[in-house]
Design a protein around this motif. Structure first.
Motif, PDB file in Angstrom:
ATOM      1  N   THR A 100       0.844  -1.196   0.000  1.00  0.00           N
ATOM      2  CA  THR A 100       0.000   0.000   0.000  1.00  0.00           C
ATOM      3  C   THR A 100       0.877   1.244   0.000  1.00  0.00           C
ATOM      4  OG1 THR A 100      -1.725  -1.168   1.243  1.00  0.00           O
ATOM      5  CG2 THR A 100      -1.832   1.243   1.201  1.00  0.00           C
ATOM      6  N   LEU A 101       0.669   2.129  -0.945  1.00  0.00           N
ATOM      7  CA  LEU A 101       1.423   3.381  -1.033  1.00  0.00           C
ATOM      8  C   LEU A 101       0.671   4.506  -0.329  1.00  0.00           C
ATOM      9  CD1 LEU A 101       2.671   3.223  -4.739  1.00  0.00           C
ATOM     10  CD2 LEU A 101       3.952   2.652  -2.654  1.00  0.00           C
ATOM     11  N   ALA A 102       1.352   5.630  -0.186  1.00  0.00           N
ATOM     12  CA  ALA A 102       0.779   6.768   0.541  1.00  0.00           C
ATOM     13  C   ALA A 102      -0.452   7.334  -0.157  1.00  0.00           C
ATOM     14  CB  ALA A 102       1.836   7.856   0.716  1.00  0.00           C
ATOM     15  N   ASP A 103      -0.555   7.160  -1.463  1.00  0.00           N
ATOM     16  CA  ASP A 103      -1.716   7.669  -2.175  1.00  0.00           C
ATOM     17  C   ASP A 103      -2.926   6.752  -2.063  1.00  0.00           C
ATOM     18  OD1 ASP A 103      -1.006   5.546  -3.763  1.00  0.00           O
ATOM     19  OD2 ASP A 103      -0.464   6.732  -5.512  1.00  0.00           O
ATOM     20  N   GLY A 104      -2.807   5.687  -1.292  1.00  0.00           N
ATOM     21  CA  GLY A 104      -3.914   4.766  -1.096  1.00  0.00           C
ATOM     22  C   GLY A 104      -3.973   3.627  -2.078  1.00  0.00           C
ATOM     23  N   SER A 105      -3.144   3.648  -3.109  1.00  0.00           N
ATOM     24  CA  SER A 105      -3.148   2.564  -4.100  1.00  0.00           C
ATOM     25  C   SER A 105      -2.491   1.312  -3.524  1.00  0.00           C
ATOM     26  CB  SER A 105      -2.411   3.003  -5.363  1.00  0.00           C
ATOM     27  OG  SER A 105      -1.048   3.292  -5.083  1.00  0.00           O
ATOM     28  N   MET A 109      17.492  -5.181  16.163  1.00  0.00           N
ATOM     29  CA  MET A 109      16.895  -6.274  15.410  1.00  0.00           C
ATOM     30  C   MET A 109      16.600  -5.797  13.995  1.00  0.00           C
ATOM     31  SD  MET A 109      13.666  -8.653  16.559  1.00  0.00           S
ATOM     32  CE  MET A 109      14.554  -9.107  18.050  1.00  0.00           C
ATOM     33  N   GLN A 110      16.767  -6.707  13.049  1.00  0.00           N
ATOM     34  CA  GLN A 110      16.460  -6.397  11.657  1.00  0.00           C
ATOM     35  C   GLN A 110      15.072  -6.927  11.312  1.00  0.00           C
ATOM     36  OE1 GLN A 110      18.110  -8.586   8.198  1.00  0.00           O
ATOM     37  NE2 GLN A 110      19.168  -6.680   7.695  1.00  0.00           N
ATOM     38  N   THR A 111      14.265  -6.087  10.719  1.00  0.00           N
ATOM     39  CA  THR A 111      12.947  -6.518  10.282  1.00  0.00           C
ATOM     40  C   THR A 111      12.615  -5.843   8.957  1.00  0.00           C
ATOM     41  OG1 THR A 111      10.638  -6.801  10.975  1.00  0.00           O
ATOM     42  CG2 THR A 111      11.706  -4.716  11.542  1.00  0.00           C
ATOM     43  N   LEU A 112      11.441  -6.142   8.432  1.00  0.00           N
ATOM     44  CA  LEU A 112      11.073  -5.712   7.077  1.00  0.00           C
ATOM     45  C   LEU A 112      10.034  -4.592   7.155  1.00  0.00           C
ATOM     46  CD1 LEU A 112      10.227  -8.063   4.119  1.00  0.00           C
ATOM     47  CD2 LEU A 112       8.615  -6.299   4.771  1.00  0.00           C
ATOM     48  N   TYR A 113      10.101  -3.661   6.175  1.00  0.00           N
ATOM     49  CA  TYR A 113       9.153  -2.551   6.120  1.00  0.00           C
ATOM     50  C   TYR A 113       8.832  -2.234   4.664  1.00  0.00           C
ATOM     51  CZ  TYR A 113       7.369   2.242   6.533  1.00  0.00           C
ATOM     52  OH  TYR A 113       6.607   3.383   6.449  1.00  0.00           O
ATOM     53  N   GLN A 114       7.535  -2.193   4.344  1.00  0.00           N
ATOM     54  CA  GLN A 114       7.084  -1.807   3.005  1.00  0.00           C
ATOM     55  C   GLN A 114       6.933  -0.287   2.963  1.00  0.00           C
ATOM     56  OE1 GLN A 114       3.568  -4.400   3.140  1.00  0.00           O
ATOM     57  NE2 GLN A 114       4.327  -5.430   1.295  1.00  0.00           N
ATOM     58  N   SER A 115       7.743   0.354   2.157  1.00  0.00           N
ATOM     59  CA  SER A 115       7.755   1.818   2.105  1.00  0.00           C
ATOM     60  C   SER A 115       6.466   2.351   1.491  1.00  0.00           C
ATOM     61  CB  SER A 115       8.955   2.300   1.290  1.00  0.00           C
ATOM     62  OG  SER A 115       8.877   3.696   1.078  1.00  0.00           O
ATOM     63  N   PRO A 116       5.866   3.418   2.078  1.00  0.00           N
ATOM     64  CA  PRO A 116       4.679   4.036   1.464  1.00  0.00           C
ATOM     65  C   PRO A 116       5.041   4.983   0.325  1.00  0.00           C
ATOM     66  CG  PRO A 116       5.208   5.147   3.507  1.00  0.00           C
ATOM     67  CD  PRO A 116       6.189   4.014   3.389  1.00  0.00           C
ATOM     68  N   ASP A 117       6.324   5.288   0.163  1.00  0.00           N
ATOM     69  CA  ASP A 117       6.748   6.270  -0.853  1.00  0.00           C
ATOM     70  C   ASP A 117       7.035   5.636  -2.211  1.00  0.00           C
ATOM     71  OD1 ASP A 117       6.648   8.238   1.153  1.00  0.00           O
ATOM     72  OD2 ASP A 117       8.674   7.703   1.802  1.00  0.00           O
TER      73      ASP A 117
END
Length: 702
Positions: free
Chosen positions: A220-225, A517-525
């Motif tokens: 999911t991106l910041a524009d809602g898509s 700790m290393q973890t994962l993050y889906q960027s909104p940008d």
């Protein structure tokens, strides 16, 4: 103990008249033969009556649990030091290192600290024959004089000096097969003399591996898509590893010991990865690591120990990547290298005072220089690209002072307390920390022990994780460094009770500030998932552990280990989302050894492991487990062993990680084949009675 103590005089009393009558047998009349035979039959039957006792496998000494490792492992098909440590009560291998009662544990050799990383230390332990180990000392809270903080396991190896000149050794080879084949070989020699001893160890391993990952992600991106990012990855790896270790001891006089150890390791690996789906990519990478470590150590009879250690580590690598994601194309050749020069100087003094008092103090100074770079080039022409290049020249210094007191109050109570002060200095951080440690031991009766341990520790980040570098696994996945990563401070207390010298029960709790700790993050940008180390606000753990051995006559020897725990992890500034997560879970392990036959010596082992659901930051880790079996045949008067095994019979070790937190939605289904069949053979020669050596810390290396 009473039965054992009566055995010797009874045997002597029985043997004396028999011996006397044997001398007179030639002159004895015929009718006296019945009396001689009668007495001889009593002598032969005595052991059947007297051998009913059982020595404890663990006993308490000042602040530590001492395990008789040869007895503990006598029936198990264990052939190296790493597997030996895994079989200690409360120790588990959760894939990212050994744990003791749910907490990370440091393994050292003969009480000497090393500068090897966790991965390199584990590789070294796997190359050490288990026959070299005399005992294992388990400390839930290591005193400051060991210069190790937190939980520690000290493997004590037999001394080579002080014996008649002899040459001993062992040869080992193993072949394993899952999807691909793997091979392990080692040879070791030990020369022992009155004043001089030397040991040489060489090990080689080769393996190929295949890993498959089926990713299901909704981004999911910041524009809602929202974007469906499903893809399949197939990675083929090949690894070669050589290790050589040469150690020499010279005893000038009694307890004046000079030790020199040189360790070198060479590893080269290749990885080919193909990804299809939302992202399409092809990656070829190569790494060539080498380690050189030299340690000079001197011990005196008046309690002084001093030494110097130098470590050189070099890890050049390259990656050729072509990847597409929608209309984006990523195509580059990258080259990187990490070069570490590390010096460590240390000295410690121990005094034995009157009335069972002990005093110890000392210092250690470590300095490390990290030369690292990462560069990106245009494939073919190798023209340097302008983005994401990194060049680093980073120095780190650690100065540690410690002092401790120990005291025995009669035969039942003892105490060991210490305090260490440490300065950690880099270009970013310059701070002092204090680490109190206490061990209180109470022995109300023989075979019963109660121990309370208090400890504190600091964990430093890996060198590469604090570099301002970005690495790519494809157009959708990247790994970012974090130059602001802080050391993590840990505080822990453990209460342990040993019943009848073999049943172990423990309760513990720990608090880790700035847990990294290393973890994962889906960027909104943008459409990218980022792997990055962060300092959490804190991580808490509380749990109970029990290790219960039991036997059924002489054909079954088993041990059940259970750990129940509560996790609590919190981070208030994790990207643009925060989390505060708690979980109750448990881990079970069970070892069973069946004696199928004594002549020939055939033993079958069946071991099982089960881990309930776990958490790691925003990750959810599902339950997992395995069931292993092995058949061991010992022959040639105990000098040779042939082992057949099957690990992870039902192929249940592989897990699927998942993130369903906030707008994060990722599931990685790992499909690696973990079922493995193997055969191994080892042979001891020359009377074999070996000794072992200390490790090197490379846990923070790349």
């Amino acid at each position: 103990m009473k039965r054992i103590s009566l055995l010797l005089p009874l045997c002597v009393c029985a043997w004396m008249p028999v011996a006397a009558q044997q001398e007179q047998q030639m002159q004895a009349p015929a009718d006296s033969v019945k009396n001689i035979a009668y007495i001889d039959s009593i002598f032969k039957e005595l052991p059947e009556v007297m051998i009913t006792g059982e020595r404890p496998i663990v006993k308490a000494e000042q602040g530590k649990l001492v395990y008789d490792l040869p007895r503990l492992l006598g029936n198990l098909p264990v052939d190296n030091a790493y597997d030996a440590v895994k079989n200690l009560p409360g120790v588990m291998d959760l894939g990212e290192g050994l744990m003791l009662g749910g907490q990370e544990v440091t393994v050292v050799i003969n009480g000497k600290v090393t500068t090897l990383s966790t991965g390199q230390l584990n590789a070294l332990l796997k190359s050490i024959p288990v026959s070299r180990i005399e005992k294992a000392e388990v400390m839930y809270s290591a005193p400051a004089r060991y210069q190790v903080r937190g939980a520690m396991i000290n493997l004590v190896l037999a001394s080579g000096t002080g014996h008649e000149p002899s040459l001993q050794g062992e040869l080992y080879t193993a072949f394993n097969q899952n999807h691909f084949e793997s091979l392990a070989e080692r040879g070791s020699l030990l020369y022992s003399g009155r004043k001089f001893s030397a040991d040489l160890l060489y090990s080689y391993s080769y393996d190929r591996d295949r890993r498959e990952t089926d990713k299901e992600a909704l981004h999911t991106l910041a524009d809602g898509s929202t974007h469906q990012m499903d893809m399949y990855e197939n990675t083929i790896s090949r690894n070669n590893s050589h290790q050589i270790r040469l150690g020499m001891d010279y005893a000038f006089t009694d307890q004046h010991l000079l030790s020199l150890v040189y360790t070198t390791a060479f590893t080269d690996s290749k990885h080919n990865a193909t990804v299809i789906g939302a992202q399409n990519s092809l990656t070829n990478s190569h790494a060539d690591n080498q380690l050189h470590n030299t340690k000079l150590d001197y011990q005196t009879p008046f309690g002084l120990k001093a030494g110097v250690e130098f470590t050189y580590y070099r890890s050049p690598g390259s990656q050729l990547l072509y990847s597409t994601l929608g209309n984006e194309t990523m195509n580059f050749l990258s080259r990187d290298n990490q070069r570490i020069n590390q010096w460590r100087f240390y000295a410690g003094q121990e005094h034995t005072l009157g009335k069972d008092w002990g005093l110890n103090y000392g210092m250690a100074y470590t300095t490390a220089l990290d030369h690292s770079f990462q560069r990106y080039y245009e494939p073919g022409t190798e023209t340097l690209l302008p983005d994401n290049n990194m060049q680093s020249h980073r120095r780190e210094q650690t100065l540690n002072f410690y002092a401790g007191l120990s005291k025995s109050f009669g035969q039942k109570f003892s105490a060991d307390i210490s305090l260490a002060a440490e300065q950690y200095h880099t270009d970013i951080w310059n701070e002092w920390s204090f680490y109190p440690v206490a061990n209180l031991t109470y022995t109300p009766a023989a075979g019963h022990m109660l121990q309370l341990s208090l400890s504190s520790d600091k964990e430093y980040p890996e060198y590469w994780s604090v570099q301002n570098a970005t690495s790519y696994m494809g157009a959708y996945s990247e790994i970012q460094g974090n130059p602001l990563l802080k050391p993590a401070a840990n505080y822990e207390t453990t209460l342990s009770y040993i019943l009848k010298g073999k049943y172990v029960f423990s309760a513990y709790c720990s608090y880790t500030k700035n847990n990294e700790m290393q973890t994962l993050y889906q960027s909104p940008d943008r459409l990218v998932e980022i792997y990055k180390f962060f300092n959490f606000d804190f991580s808490e753990q509380a749990g109970i552990m029990m290790a219960v051995p039991f036997k059924i006559k002489n054909w079954l020897d088993s041990r059940l280990t259970a750990v129940g725990l509560r996790y609590h992890q919190k981070d208030s500034d994790f990207w643009d989302i925060s989390f505060d997560r708690k979980l109750y879970t448990f881990v079970l392990t069970m070892n069973n050894t069946f004696t199928l036959s004594t002549k020939p010596d055939l033993k079958l082992t069946l071991t099982g492991f089960y881990q309930n659901k776990m958490i790691q930051g925003t990750f959810d880790l599902p339950r997992s487990g395995n069931l292993n079996t092995a058949l061991r045949y010992t022959f040639a008067k105990g000098k040779a062993q042939l082992t057949l095994k099957c690990d992870d019979i039902f192929n249940t070790s592989t897990i699927s990680t998942r993130i369903r937190f906030g707008n994060q939605n990722v599931k990685n289904h790992y499909m690696r084949t973990t079922r493995e069949f193997g055969i191994s053979f080892n042979y001891k020669f020359g009377g074999y009675k070996e000794k072992k050596r200390e490790e090197i810390d490379t846990s923070r290396f790349k």
